[in-house]
Scaffold this motif. Structure first.
Motif, PDB file in Angstrom:
ATOM      1  N   GLU A 167     -17.409   0.692  -7.059  1.00  0.00           N
ATOM      2  CA  GLU A 167     -16.222   1.344  -6.814  1.00  0.00           C
ATOM      3  C   GLU A 167     -15.048   0.628  -6.765  1.00  0.00           C
ATOM      4  OE1 GLU A 167     -15.528   4.517  -6.251  1.00  0.00           O
ATOM      5  OE2 GLU A 167     -17.337   5.697  -5.663  1.00  0.00           O
ATOM      6  N   LYS A 168     -14.955  -0.424  -7.676  1.00  0.00           N
ATOM      7  CA  LYS A 168     -13.692  -1.313  -7.532  1.00  0.00           C
ATOM      8  C   LYS A 168     -12.600  -0.791  -8.296  1.00  0.00           C
ATOM      9  CE  LYS A 168     -16.717  -3.871 -11.053  1.00  0.00           C
ATOM     10  NZ  LYS A 168     -16.984  -5.106 -11.613  1.00  0.00           N
ATOM     11  N   PRO A 169     -11.343  -1.085  -7.570  1.00  0.00           N
ATOM     12  CA  PRO A 169     -10.197  -0.512  -8.411  1.00  0.00           C
ATOM     13  C   PRO A 169      -9.643  -1.288  -9.531  1.00  0.00           C
ATOM     14  CG  PRO A 169      -9.515  -1.924  -6.687  1.00  0.00           C
ATOM     15  CD  PRO A 169     -11.060  -2.010  -6.809  1.00  0.00           C
ATOM     16  N   PRO A 186     -14.814  -8.062  -7.321  1.00  0.00           N
ATOM     17  CA  PRO A 186     -15.936  -8.478  -6.973  1.00  0.00           C
ATOM     18  C   PRO A 186     -17.062  -7.897  -7.814  1.00  0.00           C
ATOM     19  CG  PRO A 186     -15.143  -7.406  -5.121  1.00  0.00           C
ATOM     20  CD  PRO A 186     -14.027  -7.397  -6.189  1.00  0.00           C
ATOM     21  N   ILE A 198      -3.458   6.379  -6.147  1.00  0.00           N
ATOM     22  CA  ILE A 198      -3.058   5.057  -6.316  1.00  0.00           C
ATOM     23  C   ILE A 198      -3.012   4.436  -4.990  1.00  0.00           C
ATOM     24  CG2 ILE A 198      -1.036   3.584  -6.785  1.00  0.00           C
ATOM     25  CD1 ILE A 198       0.120   5.705  -8.928  1.00  0.00           C
ATOM     26  N   LEU A 199      -3.756   3.215  -4.904  1.00  0.00           N
ATOM     27  CA  LEU A 199      -4.156   2.415  -3.709  1.00  0.00           C
ATOM     28  C   LEU A 199      -2.555   1.591  -3.048  1.00  0.00           C
ATOM     29  CD1 LEU A 199      -7.483   1.273  -4.444  1.00  0.00           C
ATOM     30  CD2 LEU A 199      -6.930   3.305  -3.005  1.00  0.00           C
ATOM     31  N   ALA A 200      -2.027   0.893  -4.182  1.00  0.00           N
ATOM     32  CA  ALA A 200      -1.079   0.064  -3.721  1.00  0.00           C
ATOM     33  C   ALA A 200      -0.208  -0.349  -4.957  1.00  0.00           C
ATOM     34  CB  ALA A 200      -1.869  -1.411  -2.987  1.00  0.00           C
ATOM     35  N   LYS A 201       0.984  -0.832  -4.806  1.00  0.00           N
ATOM     36  CA  LYS A 201       1.662  -1.326  -5.785  1.00  0.00           C
ATOM     37  C   LYS A 201       1.295  -2.976  -5.767  1.00  0.00           C
ATOM     38  CE  LYS A 201       5.993   0.654  -4.584  1.00  0.00           C
ATOM     39  NZ  LYS A 201       7.269   1.082  -4.643  1.00  0.00           N
ATOM     40  N   THR A 259     -11.667   0.653   0.180  1.00  0.00           N
ATOM     41  CA  THR A 259     -11.813   0.013  -1.257  1.00  0.00           C
ATOM     42  C   THR A 259     -11.599  -1.572  -1.177  1.00  0.00           C
ATOM     43  OG1 THR A 259     -10.661   1.866  -2.268  1.00  0.00           O
ATOM     44  CG2 THR A 259     -11.470  -0.031  -3.791  1.00  0.00           C
ATOM     45  N   GLU A 260     -12.678  -2.000  -1.487  1.00  0.00           N
ATOM     46  CA  GLU A 260     -12.683  -3.701  -1.265  1.00  0.00           C
ATOM     47  C   GLU A 260     -12.010  -4.367  -2.747  1.00  0.00           C
ATOM     48  OE1 GLU A 260     -16.487  -5.402  -0.861  1.00  0.00           O
ATOM     49  OE2 GLU A 260     -16.948  -4.185   0.980  1.00  0.00           O
ATOM     50  N   ARG A 263      -7.232   3.534   4.712  1.00  0.00           N
ATOM     51  CA  ARG A 263      -6.045   4.688   5.500  1.00  0.00           C
ATOM     52  C   ARG A 263      -6.147   4.290   6.749  1.00  0.00           C
ATOM     53  NH1 ARG A 263      -3.669   8.385   2.352  1.00  0.00           N
ATOM     54  NH2 ARG A 263      -4.562   8.738   0.259  1.00  0.00           N
ATOM     55  N   ILE A 317      -8.418  -2.113   1.130  1.00  0.00           N
ATOM     56  CA  ILE A 317      -7.308  -1.355   1.423  1.00  0.00           C
ATOM     57  C   ILE A 317      -7.958   0.223   2.053  1.00  0.00           C
ATOM     58  CG2 ILE A 317      -5.558   0.211   0.084  1.00  0.00           C
ATOM     59  CD1 ILE A 317      -5.735  -1.929  -2.024  1.00  0.00           C
ATOM     60  N   ARG A 355      -1.650   3.981   3.915  1.00  0.00           N
ATOM     61  CA  ARG A 355      -2.728   2.914   3.693  1.00  0.00           C
ATOM     62  C   ARG A 355      -2.365   1.466   4.136  1.00  0.00           C
ATOM     63  NH1 ARG A 355      -2.786   5.734  -1.408  1.00  0.00           N
ATOM     64  NH2 ARG A 355      -4.729   6.622  -1.473  1.00  0.00           N
ATOM     65  N   PRO A 400       0.854  -1.181   0.010  1.00  0.00           N
ATOM     66  CA  PRO A 400       0.115   0.009  -0.107  1.00  0.00           C
ATOM     67  C   PRO A 400       0.923   1.237   0.090  1.00  0.00           C
ATOM     68  CG  PRO A 400      -0.399  -1.449   1.902  1.00  0.00           C
ATOM     69  CD  PRO A 400       0.513  -1.955   1.190  1.00  0.00           C
ATOM     70  N   ALA A 402     -19.246  -4.794  -6.087  1.00  0.00           N
ATOM     71  CA  ALA A 402     -18.804  -3.721  -5.607  1.00  0.00           C
ATOM     72  C   ALA A 402     -18.671  -2.642  -6.625  1.00  0.00           C
ATOM     73  CB  ALA A 402     -17.358  -3.815  -4.982  1.00  0.00           C
TER      74      ALA A 402
END
Lengths: 96, 96, 96, 96, 96, 96, 96
Positions: free
Chosen positions: E33-35, E28, E90-93, D73-74, D86, D84, D9, D5, E31
């Motif tokens: 609002e999926k990334p 999923p 950006i949420l995660a690498k 965020t799922e 914060r 994920i 996060r 993250p 959801a």
């Protein structure tokens, strides 16, 4: 009886409509958000800065000022209708 | 029983309408957002500044103040109806 | 089982309505946004300041406090209904 | 496959409802905004402070935490449904 | 032709749905609002800090990342559909 | 006649749709919030920082840039339709 | 009679539509939020910075400027219709 405003607030005595016109400023009819003119009766010690000191106000007792019509709080003290405003609600000083 | 407000909050005992008029301040009927007058019963230690210190409050116990009607939280303690306000909700000190 | 709140959060066990009245504080019926009274069960390490240090909380375990009714998150732990609040949701400490 | 993250996060694997109850925390039916319980799978390097350094996270891999239901965020990774978040969405650590 | 993003923006080429599933991440259905998953094509010089310096980005060209679906701006360059995002989107690498 | 933008504003001459396509960037039909491409005609002195200094702009006269369609103010000067934007409305520089 | 604006405010005398066209700037009919052109009549002392000093204004008396149509407050002084704006409402200086 006296009011001592807090922070950067000031106490203003608004001029009546007749006085305003006599002073040379005419507020246009069409504009709904027209400013008002008044005289400063009291000033606060200034806004508290992050440094812990207080800002110096740009206006002093006796100054004539223009201010937004909808800012501040109206109150009647000893028969006079006055307004308590923040300095940021004051648009300009009037120098005649 | 005593209340110790946190941060820059103060405990105020509002004056009733009769007392307010006797004190020389008349609140105009037309204004819906009229301020209230009251006496400070307790003050907090001050707002926490970024420096880690706390601001000094501009009001102290016993001060008479004007404050916005809709700020703060009402509560009844030992039969007295009081209000817990932030210092920024206080407009001015009243010096009679 | 124990909860360790993060930042400037606290865990509070609210008093029931009966206890509140017994303690001398009566919440007026008319006010919809009335505060609640409770006991601090756990406190966080403090809010992270810009300097990288953490603020010291003004409340400690065992303190009785007044807090806004709609702040925080309700949860039931080991049969007790508790609340997780931020320190800024606490209005005042109650000293009996 | 691993997720790293960014900023402050964290990656959390939520417990299912059965596990949550077994762990001693019961979420009241009436509360719509109830928190969730889960285990930290990965943590970011911390939020970038104005000084150019990063804050140290208060949680680490393996910690059990309570977090708000609607934050974050799922996503489904390798068959596991994770979230994920914060760090500010985390209410408290659970110490059993 | 190349894009050089400003501040803390990055240029990302999103993976198509098939690639995403192959990579082990399943989004999923429920959801909304999926990334999304994608590859970094270009990075900006970093956000301007109050000190006048720029923050160092946490991602570099070639990194696989997860990002929120509704952040950023879509654009088609030389036949490729890309996105310009801020680093905070950006949420995660993803480390495979 | 010349325009000298204030703060971190820039004057941009947008490319017409035909020029944009020829330059290799095709804006997808489906996206409503698509960016525009244009050439910088003038730049301001930079945003005033808290330190009292001004930030250095990341773009200069002659740069080709992508910018959000709905930012800024349109104006026609000497027959050319131009836009006055803040630097933060610029997404990326185009290097052909 | 003179107006002395506070903070970073300026007093502007707007040009009439005819003057504006003669000056080489044509405002497109389709744009609803079109800027106006005017001449600076007075400037304030600058915005109060956190350091306690005031920012230096980027415009001076006599400058021709473009400004957003809906910013500021209209007022009529000695028969002239003027506007009191903040410096941030000024888009650009016009150098003919």
């Amino acid at each position: 009886m006296t009011l001592k405003p807090l922070d950067d607030r000031v106490v203003v005595e608004p001029l009546t409509a007749e006085e305003t016109t006599a002073g040379g400023i005419v507020l246009p009819d069409s504009a709904k958000e027209k400013p008002q003119r008044g005289t400063i009766l009291a000033v606060g010690p200034g806004r508290l800065l992050d440094s812990g000191e207080r800002s110096t106000l740009s206006v002093k007792i006796g100054d004539e000022v223009l201010f937004g019509k909808y800012g501040g709080t109206e109150i009647e003290v000893d028969g006079k209708e006055i307004k308590i405003l923040r300095e940021s609600d004051i648009l300009a000083k009037v120098v005649s």
